[in-house]
Enzyme design. Structure first.
Site, PDB file in Angstrom:
ATOM      1  N   ARG A  54       0.815  -1.218   0.000  1.00  0.00           N
ATOM      2  CA  ARG A  54       0.000   0.000   0.000  1.00  0.00           C
ATOM      3  C   ARG A  54       0.849   1.269   0.000  1.00  0.00           C
ATOM      4  O   ARG A  54       0.457   2.279  -0.586  1.00  0.00           O
ATOM      5  CB  ARG A  54      -0.946  -0.012   1.193  1.00  0.00           C
ATOM      6  CG  ARG A  54      -2.013  -1.097   1.069  1.00  0.00           C
ATOM      7  CD  ARG A  54      -3.072  -0.979   2.125  1.00  0.00           C
ATOM      8  NE  ARG A  54      -4.117  -1.965   1.928  1.00  0.00           N
ATOM      9  CZ  ARG A  54      -5.210  -2.054   2.690  1.00  0.00           C
ATOM     10  NH1 ARG A  54      -5.367  -1.223   3.699  1.00  0.00           N
ATOM     11  NH2 ARG A  54      -6.115  -2.982   2.447  1.00  0.00           N
ATOM     12  N   ASP A 163     -12.733  12.226  10.498  1.00  0.00           N
ATOM     13  CA  ASP A 163     -11.879  11.113  10.084  1.00  0.00           C
ATOM     14  C   ASP A 163     -10.462  11.643   9.934  1.00  0.00           C
ATOM     15  O   ASP A 163     -10.248  12.855   9.806  1.00  0.00           O
ATOM     16  CB  ASP A 163     -12.366  10.505   8.768  1.00  0.00           C
ATOM     17  CG  ASP A 163     -11.888   9.062   8.582  1.00  0.00           C
ATOM     18  OD1 ASP A 163     -12.656   8.135   8.918  1.00  0.00           O
ATOM     19  OD2 ASP A 163     -10.751   8.863   8.129  1.00  0.00           O
TER      20      ASP A 163
END
Length: 294
Positions: A54, A163
């Site tokens: 990732r 978030d």
């Protein structure tokens, strides 16, 4: 795709990537420590290939030659890259009306009661902590808007959505979703609360302006200071604490308790539990907790 571990010239074991630089022991250990200290996420050795795969994308985006250079970026300015790092290593899986029993409880019991109690000037506040790409807070906004219309629209009601991930917040702010992401939304609600795109956007839908009015979307690291003081009538923190170890969960639940009044509600994800972690709450339904009286 990753390949099996091989020996590196510096003597450290590394997982060699087929299409990118490899992640040395030293760099992986630094990343594990950094992520735990700044995000509360515990990365075991079994996450090594996932981290490498990732983060290769971040190396490309930043035009860095290897993971050592990426670690230097984090050392120089931890906050600048923190959101991107957290977004890369976590999985933002969400959906409209996910775990629908939570929204049934709001619709059938909690919102009518709160609205009745707050008609004379009280504030109704719900926090979506770990809102990801926005499906959760906009689902909350739908049931809240409907309850206000049915039981009294003159209540000061708002939803805070936070978030850590910049990409997730950008999607949430836009409020535009592929049509197939609306699977959990009834046909009636689709017609009421979404605007269908046209032309090149005919396979997309945008949330109704009324829902945007109810939702404030802001960046927030749950491990850092919180600017809001509450109180919140309910906090949704679903599928977030699965990434945390026990001490981090305990601290987080204690902080949530401080922002909820007696009788306030905390909603967790289907695979999460507060068992043995905090004695301020009673379990009253499937992953639904209510703060105890003092």
């Amino acid at each position: 795709m990753s390949m099996p571990a091989t020996a590196m010239t510096d003597g450290n074991a590394a997982v060699a990537g087929m299409n990118g630089p490899s992640l040395s022991d030293a760099d992986f250990n630094f990343l594990r420590t950094f992520v735990y200290e700044h995000c509360g996420i515990s990365l075991g050795e079994h996450k090594r290939q996932l981290v490498q795969g990732r983060l290769v994308r971040r190396l490309r985006a930043l035009k860095l030659r290897d993971f050592g250079a990426y670690c230097e970026v984090l050392r120089r300015d931890p906050q600048a890259e923190l959101g991107e790092l957290a977004s890369a290593i976590s999985t933002n899986v969400t959906a409209f009306f996910r775990e629908s029993h939570h929204f049934d409880l709001l619709t059938n019991e909690l919102l009518p009661r709160w609205i009745a109690e707050k008609k004379n000037g009280g504030r109704l506040r719900i926090w979506s902590a770990g809102c990801a790409t926005g499906e959760e807070p906009y689902t909350l906004a739908m049931v809240l808007a409907e309850a206000l219309e049915k039981h009294g629209s003159h209540v000061d009601a708002k939803i805070l959505a936070t978030d850590l991930s910049p990409q997730a917040l950008e999607t949430a702010r836009k409020g535009v979703y592929p049509i197939d992401r609306l699977e959990g939304v009834s046909v009636e609600r689709r017609r009421r609360w979404f605007l269908r795109g046209e032309g090149d956007y005919d396979q997309y839908a945008c949330v109704h302006p009324r829902l945007r009015e109810l939702v404030s979307i802001l960046p927030l690291n749950l491990l850092h200071d919180w600017p809001m003081q509450g109180p919140f009538d309910a906090i949704f923190c679903r599928n977030v604490v699965i990434y945390f170890d026990k001490p981090t969960k305990q601290r987080l639940f204690q902080r949530y308790a401080g922002l909820l009044p007696e009788g306030g509600y905390l909603f967790l994800g289907h695979s999460e539990s507060m068992y043995g972690l905090n004695d301020n709450f009673d379990l009253i339904g499937r992953t639904v907790y209510r703060k105890r009286s003092a």
